[in-house]
Scaffold this active site. Sequence first.
Site, PDB file in Angstrom:
ATOM      1  N   SER A  58       0.835  -1.223   0.000  1.00 28.30           N
ATOM      2  CA  SER A  58       0.000   0.000   0.000  1.00 28.30           C
ATOM      3  C   SER A  58       0.857   1.256   0.000  1.00 28.30           C
ATOM      4  CB  SER A  58      -0.912   0.015   1.229  1.00 28.30           C
ATOM      5  OG  SER A  58      -1.700  -1.139   1.263  1.00 28.30           O
ATOM      6  N   GLY A 251      -4.434  -1.957  -0.407  1.00 23.97           N
ATOM      7  CA  GLY A 251      -3.665  -1.667  -1.626  1.00 23.97           C
ATOM      8  C   GLY A 251      -3.484  -0.178  -1.843  1.00 23.97           C
ATOM      9  N   CYS A 279      -9.212  -2.162   4.400  1.00 28.48           N
ATOM     10  CA  CYS A 279      -8.567  -0.929   3.957  1.00 28.48           C
ATOM     11  C   CYS A 279      -9.033  -0.499   2.563  1.00 28.48           C
ATOM     12  CB  CYS A 279      -7.063  -1.050   4.075  1.00 28.48           C
ATOM     13  SG  CYS A 279      -6.310   0.542   4.473  1.00 28.48           S
ATOM     14  N   PHE A 280      -8.271  -0.820   1.509  1.00 25.42           N
ATOM     15  CA  PHE A 280      -8.751  -0.467   0.156  1.00 25.42           C
ATOM     16  C   PHE A 280     -10.068  -1.204  -0.099  1.00 25.42           C
ATOM     17  CE2 PHE A 280      -7.701   1.979  -3.409  1.00 25.42           C
ATOM     18  CZ  PHE A 280      -7.916   1.305  -4.585  1.00 25.42           C
ATOM     19  N   GLN A 283     -12.881   0.743   1.275  1.00 24.63           N
ATOM     20  CA  GLN A 283     -13.227   1.910   0.446  1.00 24.63           C
ATOM     21  C   GLN A 283     -14.008   1.466  -0.796  1.00 24.63           C
ATOM     22  OE1 GLN A 283      -9.277   3.451  -0.112  1.00 24.63           O
ATOM     23  NE2 GLN A 283      -9.135   4.161   1.996  1.00 24.63           N
ATOM     24  N   ASN A 321      -3.024   2.202   7.768  1.00 24.27           N
ATOM     25  CA  ASN A 321      -2.201   2.738   6.700  1.00 24.27           C
ATOM     26  C   ASN A 321      -3.129   3.183   5.589  1.00 24.27           C
ATOM     27  OD1 ASN A 321      -0.526   3.414   4.647  1.00 24.27           O
ATOM     28  ND2 ASN A 321       0.037   1.312   4.101  1.00 24.27           N
ATOM     29  N   PHE A 324      -7.057   7.733   2.358  1.00 20.23           N
ATOM     30  CA  PHE A 324      -8.423   8.046   1.930  1.00 20.23           C
ATOM     31  C   PHE A 324      -9.400   7.430   2.935  1.00 20.23           C
ATOM     32  CE2 PHE A 324      -7.456   9.766  -2.277  1.00 20.23           C
ATOM     33  CZ  PHE A 324      -6.222   9.199  -2.556  1.00 20.23           C
ATOM     34  N   HIS A 374      -6.265  -2.346   9.813  1.00 16.31           N
ATOM     35  CA  HIS A 374      -5.631  -3.625   9.492  1.00 16.31           C
ATOM     36  C   HIS A 374      -5.714  -4.591  10.666  1.00 16.31           C
ATOM     37  CE1 HIS A 374      -3.642  -2.785   5.559  1.00 16.31           C
ATOM     38  NE2 HIS A 374      -3.954  -1.547   5.928  1.00 16.31           N
ATOM     39  N   GLU A 376      -4.943  -7.696  10.670  1.00 15.46           N
ATOM     40  CA  GLU A 376      -4.024  -8.843  10.571  1.00 15.46           C
ATOM     41  C   GLU A 376      -2.830  -8.723  11.503  1.00 15.46           C
ATOM     42  OE1 GLU A 376      -4.524  -6.661   8.208  1.00 15.46           O
ATOM     43  OE2 GLU A 376      -2.587  -5.799   7.736  1.00 15.46           O
TER      44      GLU A 376
HETATM   45  N1  LIG Z   1      -3.606   0.249   2.956  1.00 17.14           N
HETATM   46  C1  LIG Z   1      -4.586   0.515   2.064  1.00 17.14           C
HETATM   47  O1  LIG Z   1      -5.340  -0.361   1.633  1.00 17.14           O
HETATM   48  C2  LIG Z   1      -4.691   1.951   1.583  1.00 17.14           C
HETATM   49  C3  LIG Z   1      -5.977   2.219   0.833  1.00 17.14           C
HETATM   50  C4  LIG Z   1      -5.876   3.494  -0.004  1.00 17.14           C
HETATM   51  N2  LIG Z   1      -4.844   3.370  -1.028  1.00 17.14           N
HETATM   52  C5  LIG Z   1      -5.558   4.672   0.921  1.00 17.14           C
HETATM   53  O2  LIG Z   1      -4.449   5.187   0.891  1.00 17.14           O
HETATM   54  O3  LIG Z   1      -6.429   5.062   1.692  1.00 17.14           O
END
Ligand SMILES: NC(=O)CC[C@H](N)C(=O)O
Length: 405
Positions: A58, A251, A279-280, A283, A321, A324, A374, A376
């Site tokens: 990411s 990601g 995370c991604f 979103q 991390n 967005f 996260h 994990e």
């Molecule tokens: N770690 C991620 O999945 C980041 C998600 C997306 N790229 C963001 O920066 O918010």
Amino acid sequence: MNQIDSEAVVFSPDEAVLVLEDGQVYVGEPYGATGRTSGEIVFATGMTGYQETLTDPSYDRQIVVQTFPHIGDTGINGEDPESSRIWVAGYIVRDPSPNVSNWRATGSLDDDLKAQGIVGMSGIDTRKLVRHLRSAGVMRAAIFSGDALLDEAGRLRTVESMLDEVKATPQMKGLSLYDEVSTKETYTIEPCGEYEGKEPLFTVAAVDLGIKAMTPHRMAERGCRVHVVPSTVTFDEIEALNPDGVFFSNGPGDPEQADPEVELLRRVLDAGHPFFGICFGNQLLGRALGFGTYKLKFGHRGINQPVKDVTTGKVEVTAHNHGFAVDAPIGETVDAPFDNGRYGKVFVSHIDLNDDVVEGLQCVDIPAFSVQYHPEAAAGPHDAAYLFDRFVELMKTTKEAQRNA
Ligand SMILES: NC(=O)CC[C@H](N)C(=O)O
């Protein structure tokens, strides 16, 4: 040396120069490889887990500043990386450790950064730099060291010429710019731990948008067989795996520019597959449900953010991390806006107690949920491990309901 007025910048060929998009300049020492690199500059607040940070896909094309000053003291090892390589575009630390002291160490961080060609720097006032990024917001930046400090005639470059390079750096884009992070071939993680060698309880199709290695492992240790598929996977290829559940990973990139992945996710939801996103993935679920996403001023990157599970009231210490976030209403259950409520009702399940940012979505009428942070625990606390249990339970109840239908 610290940040100095860019008009009066002086540096020598054996130093390293950081140039920010707004013209701020910091002069320090090279750390890792020398050369030039550019990207969006972000800061991570974790005190531990620097290998997990460096190898998290990411962070692709981002320059990472560690707020914790002493980095590298435990060297590097073969267990902690979250992918096959370091993905950060550049790395900035205050005071790298000259000594390696850890029973698992197989080498030094400095040597690993050099071996992987990661341009870094040290010896600057990272506290001042981070305070500036926190108020001015993340922006593009570049690091120059070694020959990159010289022009064609072998003279020291001007800050203006370096600033021009910063402004020519691509802005954060959608996943298509980052498809290098995803696996090119499907690979399978078999059940492990107490489930080692046994028939899988469930089959998961995990879409690799920049997946961290520990994530499918968390499902495998709960009895799942996990097929990790490329970000370019088609819906029919997912169906051919006959999954009991579908997972979209973390990601890099801007979720607003990931429409192909949102469309794929909508087909997964329409097929009634249990869905979990991290995370991604959170979103993309938010956008599939019809909510917008937006860019945070400086993002959440660290392993001690307080997140409240609004259904239990419990506060979890969590690893983050992300730059967005999903724009969804907090404190109410609403019809998911997409296609006049096609996916039924949804509510924000988790919020960040520092800034009320949405940290989780829970669908009411379809088997789908996601978290922005996260769980994990690679690196980070294990408080949120229950979310993997929740995904397994969701696959179990959905399978039973389908069997009894
Ligand atoms: N770690 C991620 O999945 C980041 C998600 C997306 N790229 C963001 O920066 O918010």
